[in-house]
Design a protein around this motif. Structure first.
Motif, PDB file in Angstrom:
ATOM      1  N   SER A 144      -0.807  -3.888  -6.323  1.00 16.41           N
ATOM      2  CA  SER A 144      -0.579  -2.919  -5.218  1.00 16.41           C
ATOM      3  C   SER A 144      -1.594  -1.770  -5.364  1.00 16.41           C
ATOM      4  O   SER A 144      -1.977  -1.551  -6.449  1.00 16.41           O
ATOM      5  N   LEU A 178      -0.292   2.847  12.083  1.00 13.55           N
ATOM      6  CA  LEU A 178       0.105   3.042  10.544  1.00 13.55           C
ATOM      7  C   LEU A 178      -0.249   4.432  10.005  1.00 13.55           C
ATOM      8  O   LEU A 178       0.938   4.856   9.508  1.00 13.55           O
ATOM      9  N   CYS A 179      -1.334   4.767  10.067  1.00 17.55           N
ATOM     10  CA  CYS A 179      -1.372   6.212   9.766  1.00 17.55           C
ATOM     11  C   CYS A 179      -0.612   7.111  10.340  1.00 17.55           C
ATOM     12  O   CYS A 179       0.048   8.106   9.542  1.00 17.55           O
ATOM     13  N   VAL A 187       3.111  -0.653   4.225  1.00 21.97           N
ATOM     14  CA  VAL A 187       2.726   0.579   3.810  1.00 21.97           C
ATOM     15  C   VAL A 187       4.347   1.256   3.535  1.00 21.97           C
ATOM     16  O   VAL A 187       5.031   1.229   4.262  1.00 21.97           O
ATOM     17  N   ALA A 208      -6.791   3.382   3.737  1.00 22.40           N
ATOM     18  CA  ALA A 208      -5.642   2.679   3.019  1.00 22.40           C
ATOM     19  C   ALA A 208      -4.848   2.029   3.984  1.00 22.40           C
ATOM     20  O   ALA A 208      -4.275   0.903   3.902  1.00 22.40           O
ATOM     21  N   PHE A 209      -4.992   2.455   5.269  1.00 19.08           N
ATOM     22  CA  PHE A 209      -4.107   1.833   6.368  1.00 19.08           C
ATOM     23  C   PHE A 209      -5.133   0.605   7.026  1.00 19.08           C
ATOM     24  O   PHE A 209      -4.284  -0.130   7.568  1.00 19.08           O
ATOM     25  N   VAL A 239       0.814  -1.260  -0.024  1.00 19.21           N
ATOM     26  CA  VAL A 239      -0.028  -0.107   0.102  1.00 19.21           C
ATOM     27  C   VAL A 239       0.929   1.055   0.042  1.00 19.21           C
ATOM     28  O   VAL A 239       1.544   1.501   1.001  1.00 19.21           O
ATOM     29  N   TYR A 240       0.795   2.248  -1.231  1.00 20.94           N
ATOM     30  CA  TYR A 240       1.733   3.056  -1.247  1.00 20.94           C
ATOM     31  C   TYR A 240       0.920   4.455  -0.934  1.00 20.94           C
ATOM     32  O   TYR A 240      -0.266   4.594  -1.140  1.00 20.94           O
ATOM     33  N   VAL A 241       1.604   5.335  -0.209  1.00 25.16           N
ATOM     34  CA  VAL A 241       0.749   6.437   0.258  1.00 25.16           C
ATOM     35  C   VAL A 241       1.872   7.763   0.043  1.00 25.16           C
ATOM     36  O   VAL A 241       3.037   7.638   0.274  1.00 25.16           O
ATOM     37  N   ALA A 252      -4.067  -2.013   4.637  1.00 26.34           N
ATOM     38  CA  ALA A 252      -2.626  -2.540   4.968  1.00 26.34           C
ATOM     39  C   ALA A 252      -2.878  -3.659   6.127  1.00 26.34           C
ATOM     40  O   ALA A 252      -2.283  -4.672   6.430  1.00 26.34           O
ATOM     41  N   ALA A 269       3.090   6.947   9.085  1.00 26.30           N
ATOM     42  CA  ALA A 269       3.445   7.280   8.064  1.00 26.30           C
ATOM     43  C   ALA A 269       3.366   8.690   7.517  1.00 26.30           C
ATOM     44  O   ALA A 269       4.241   9.228   7.135  1.00 26.30           O
ATOM     45  N   GLU A 297       5.027  -1.894   8.765  1.00 22.94           N
ATOM     46  CA  GLU A 297       4.271  -3.003   8.864  1.00 22.94           C
ATOM     47  C   GLU A 297       3.598  -2.942  10.128  1.00 22.94           C
ATOM     48  O   GLU A 297       4.170  -2.038  11.114  1.00 22.94           O
TER      49      GLU A 297
END
Length: 338
Positions: A238, A315-316, A274, A263-264, A167-169, A267, A319, A308
């Motif tokens: 992805s 995760l949010c 991520v 998104a998170f 998952v790309y952000v 993931a 990131a 991860e």
């Protein structure tokens, strides 16, 4: 030629040393008029004057308050006239913008044909990743970008090995972000407004690439979008999210909005890493709201180490902090109270 009756303006004309006679004759010609409650407003300014024997080149007299060539006059029966220059206009950037769209359109036409020819084989052998289509998209982006700006990459070693699912952000600054990210050559699926798929060539190519459609104000569409992302991750593809939801209007990193926080969740539910990406410079190249210009600048892409975890909120936050720290380190600003 019709001449408007003289009204006292909010600016005055100074006598030019090039003209020996009193102030030059000023006439307002070909003025489109628009009336609202007895006021005239939004009149384009055209200055003409009679030639002088001391001024064979017909130069304009110096103005006490300089008015740019491209300006707008607001004329009111109570307040006179005022000029507002078209700020931010750069002729060179406008020409570069026109050339940019010409190049991208011509390249897209030829490569779209190749994409159509390859599509039956993609559906048979690579329905989810669609590597051939992404290679064509990378080629399209690279050929479009090459004449206009350079990209510096940092952290390419942090990309998942073998194009594994992730998952790309990233932060979102400009329309050019898509072009810049496509040059990475990764098979990630963007999320886009459904209406864009109707655009000739570009919209059709997005459909062939497998870009995920979304109706932003439709909760059912949002849920279907997240389900599609989970399915793609499980199938080996992805996905790519801009967690701010839209391009930053002031160049600062904004809040990660509710839908984009999905998104998170994707993931966390699939166990996919991520991969945060920080974009810099694209906002200077083509600021949000100024899609008709391409300024002279360069872009930088920083790929961070994958993150991860099984908690979407953690995760949010992690990131966003990684992206924010990188922006601050390079002299950019972020919104802190979000």
């Amino acid at each position: 030629m019709e001449t408007l009756p003289w009204r006292k303006p909010c600016f005055s004309f100074a006598r030019s040393p090039l003209i020996s006679s009193p102030s030059p004759s000023i006439r307002f010609s070909n003025l489109p008029r628009c009336s609202l409650n007895g006021n005239l407003f939004l009149l384009p300014l055209t200055l003409t004057r009679r030639p002088s024997q001391f001024d064979p080149k017909f130069q304009f007299a110096a103005l006490k308050h300089t008015i740019p060539r491209r300006s707008t006059v607001v004329w009111s029966s109570q307040g006179g006239a005022a000029a507002y220059p078209l700020s931010g206009f750069q002729f060179g950037s406008r020409i570069r913008g026109i050339c940019f769209y010409m190049v991208t359109a011509v390249v897209a036409i030829f490569l779209f044909v190749a994409m159509v020819l390859a599509h039956p084989f993609v559906l048979l052998f690579d329905r989810h990743r669609r590597k051939i289509h992404h290679f064509i998209a990378k080629l399209w982006a690279a050929l479009t970008i090459a004449p206009f700006y350079e990209i510096e990459f940092e952290g390419l070693e942090n990309l998942p090995a073998g194009d594994a699912s992730a998952v790309y952000v990233s932060n979102h600054l400009s329309f050019l972000d898509i072009y810049t990210l496509l040059t990475l050559g990764r098979c990630f699926k963007f999320i886009s407004k459904r209406g864009i798929f109707l655009f000739p060539i570009i919209g059709w190519a997005m459909y062939l690439l497998g870009v995920i459609p979304l109706r932003r104000m439709d909760s059912r569409s949002q849920l279907d979008c997240l389900k599609r992302c989970i399915e793609l991750i499980k199938k080996g593809a992805s996905v790519f999210f801009f967690p701010e939801g839209t391009r930053s209007k002031d160049g600062k990193l904004g809040a990660f909005k509710i839908l984009q926080k999905g998104a998170f969740s994707v993931a966390a539910k699939t166990g996919a890493p991520v991969v945060p990406i920080t974009l810099m410079g694209t906002g200077e190249l083509m600021p949000a709201g100024m899609e008709g210009v391409v300024n002279s600048a360069s872009a930088k892409v920083v790929i961070h180490k994958p993150i991860e975890g099984s908690n979407a909120d953690s995760l949010c936050n992690e990131a966003r902090n990684v992206i924010a720290d990188t922006l601050l380190l390079h002299g950019y600003d972020v919104h802190h109270n979000v």
